[in-house]
Design a protein around this motif. Sequence first.
Motif, PDB file in Angstrom:
ATOM      1  N   UNK A   1       0.834  -1.195   0.000  1.00  0.00           N
ATOM      2  CA  UNK A   1       0.000   0.000   0.000  1.00  0.00           C
ATOM      3  C   UNK A   1       0.874   1.251   0.000  1.00  0.00           C
ATOM      4  N   UNK A   2       2.111   1.112   0.442  1.00  0.00           N
ATOM      5  CA  UNK A   2       3.028   2.249   0.462  1.00  0.00           C
ATOM      6  C   UNK A   2       3.619   2.467  -0.932  1.00  0.00           C
ATOM      7  N   UNK A   3       3.911   3.727  -1.255  1.00  0.00           N
ATOM      8  CA  UNK A   3       4.680   4.011  -2.460  1.00  0.00           C
ATOM      9  C   UNK A   3       6.096   3.498  -2.254  1.00  0.00           C
ATOM     10  N   UNK A   4       6.861   3.437  -3.334  1.00  0.00           N
ATOM     11  CA  UNK A   4       8.215   2.889  -3.238  1.00  0.00           C
ATOM     12  C   UNK A   4       9.071   3.710  -2.274  1.00  0.00           C
ATOM     13  N   UNK A   5       9.020   5.041  -2.395  1.00  0.00           N
ATOM     14  CA  UNK A   5       9.831   5.891  -1.517  1.00  0.00           C
ATOM     15  C   UNK A   5       9.399   5.783  -0.065  1.00  0.00           C
ATOM     16  N   UNK A   6       8.099   5.656   0.175  1.00  0.00           N
ATOM     17  CA  UNK A   6       7.618   5.475   1.547  1.00  0.00           C
ATOM     18  C   UNK A   6       8.082   4.129   2.101  1.00  0.00           C
ATOM     19  N   UNK A   7       8.075   3.128   1.256  1.00  0.00           N
ATOM     20  CA  UNK A   7       8.485   1.783   1.680  1.00  0.00           C
ATOM     21  C   UNK A   7       9.917   1.792   2.206  1.00  0.00           C
ATOM     22  N   UNK A   8      10.778   2.602   1.590  1.00  0.00           N
ATOM     23  CA  UNK A   8      12.185   2.646   1.996  1.00  0.00           C
ATOM     24  C   UNK A   8      12.382   3.354   3.342  1.00  0.00           C
ATOM     25  N   UNK A   9      11.387   4.128   3.776  1.00  0.00           N
ATOM     26  CA  UNK A   9      11.551   4.894   5.016  1.00  0.00           C
ATOM     27  C   UNK A   9      11.253   4.073   6.266  1.00  0.00           C
ATOM     28  N   UNK A  10      10.625   2.923   6.088  1.00  0.00           N
ATOM     29  CA  UNK A  10      10.225   2.120   7.243  1.00  0.00           C
ATOM     30  C   UNK A  10      10.698   0.685   7.057  1.00  0.00           C
ATOM     31  N   UNK A  11      11.331   0.163   8.081  1.00  0.00           N
ATOM     32  CA  UNK A  11      11.862  -1.197   7.998  1.00  0.00           C
ATOM     33  C   UNK A  11      10.711  -2.189   7.823  1.00  0.00           C
ATOM     34  N   UNK A  12      10.800  -3.054   6.809  1.00  0.00           N
ATOM     35  CA  UNK A  12       9.731  -4.034   6.607  1.00  0.00           C
ATOM     36  C   UNK A  12       9.818  -5.156   7.638  1.00  0.00           C
ATOM     37  N   UNK A  13       8.803  -6.014   7.658  1.00  0.00           N
ATOM     38  CA  UNK A  13       8.851  -7.193   8.511  1.00  0.00           C
ATOM     39  C   UNK A  13      10.078  -8.027   8.137  1.00  0.00           C
ATOM     40  N   UNK A  14      10.619  -8.730   9.116  1.00  0.00           N
ATOM     41  CA  UNK A  14      11.817  -9.536   8.861  1.00  0.00           C
ATOM     42  C   UNK A  14      11.576 -10.560   7.762  1.00  0.00           C
ATOM     43  N   UNK A  15      10.371 -11.109   7.726  1.00  0.00           N
ATOM     44  CA  UNK A  15      10.057 -12.096   6.682  1.00  0.00           C
ATOM     45  C   UNK A  15      10.164 -11.468   5.293  1.00  0.00           C
ATOM     46  N   UNK A  16       9.641 -10.238   5.147  1.00  0.00           N
ATOM     47  CA  UNK A  16       9.721  -9.540   3.864  1.00  0.00           C
ATOM     48  C   UNK A  16      11.165  -9.211   3.519  1.00  0.00           C
ATOM     49  N   UNK A  17      11.925  -8.792   4.522  1.00  0.00           N
ATOM     50  CA  UNK A  17      13.317  -8.422   4.302  1.00  0.00           C
ATOM     51  C   UNK A  17      14.131  -9.633   3.861  1.00  0.00           C
TER      52      UNK A  17
END
Length: 417
Positions: A248-264
Amino acid sequence: MKIPAIKGRIGDWDYYISTLTFQQVSDYVSRVDDELHKSESLKELIQRSITNNFLSIKKYILNQPELFFNSLVLAVYDDYPEWVEIEVKYNELETYQLGLLDFPSQHKIFPVDGQHRVEGIKAALAEDPSLGEMKISAIFIGHKNDENGLKRTRRLFSTLNRYAKPVTMDDIIALDEDDSIAIVTRNLLENHILFSGKKVTKSKNKAILPDDKDSFTSIITLYECNKELLKYHRKILKRINPKPLRDKKTFNEYLKFRPDEEDLVFFEEFCFSFWDALLNNIDYLKDFSISVLEEPAKNQRNNIDGGNLLFRPVGLLPFVQCVIDINDVSGKSFEEIITSFGQLNLNINQKPWKQVVWNDFEKKMIMGSKTLIKYILKYKYDKELMRPFELVNLTNSYAAAINYQGEDINNVLNEII
């Protein structure tokens, strides 16, 4: 309002360091209005300097539990608040620098540095009033509403904003714990044989210094390649599940918040699989990665024949983009695509790279178009995969690059083969 503070002096400025709750920022700190200029046009320019960036700060406050900010620099209009100093003695130490700032009247306070932080705090507080007790550090200065006072505060305003240094890309790569690309790039530098040791230059620029004969690429180029891989990774995930929560986040917003460890972990595995495919299916990269020779990149990057396209930052990024594009269009695996490229001559002293990325007369690089490099690679791989607009752009751009003199410009593509 009475707040504890520390008094200091620098240059000819007396200042006071304290903290304000988010609620106090919202209640007492105003936008810059007529404090720096009397002209309506100039006041409007100052107001327009507040961009929608404050919305990003609002989201950061609302979504980042580890949030932190630099101090606000706040001017108190008109002149200083009252300073009540407190004598402090401890062993042999004696100081009068501690005290209370008292704002007995309706002092007007406006930000000299931190306009967007102030607006972001107000916007976040309007959405979540429970944030009101959070505190941000603040530096108070005095401001007089006369010609000298306006000039003095304008100078400070411009100085603080002109010389504010944005976070550099190498700082993000080295330190950011929210940016997925930075995190995975660090892991590649530490754990992948193609990038470990001295194989990636630590230069602050994309370019690799001429005397560097050890590196495969630059750290910023590696980050940019991984950025392309993350974009494609998210595109693949959207196909599997059109509405995953994290997208749901834009690409730039996605980079500002650490994703779940599973996603990472999922993205890291995707990245490692790409670079493994590159390493395992191009022989000269495999030889480079395990070489015990001094200056292992000497033959692949030099000022004699230029070396190999992949050892040049200007070539590696469009190569990655091209492999991704071919995978997207054809459905072929990274391994299959890269194996085919491993059979091609990517020496930049040969056609079609001469006069595109390498000046064979002056023996130096040409900082050409990455898009042109990508199109040439794709055409050499399989011209049937080229979209009509790509063929047109390739034809025109390549003809201009090599100064093609033929009568029929469409024949220029024969030069690529």
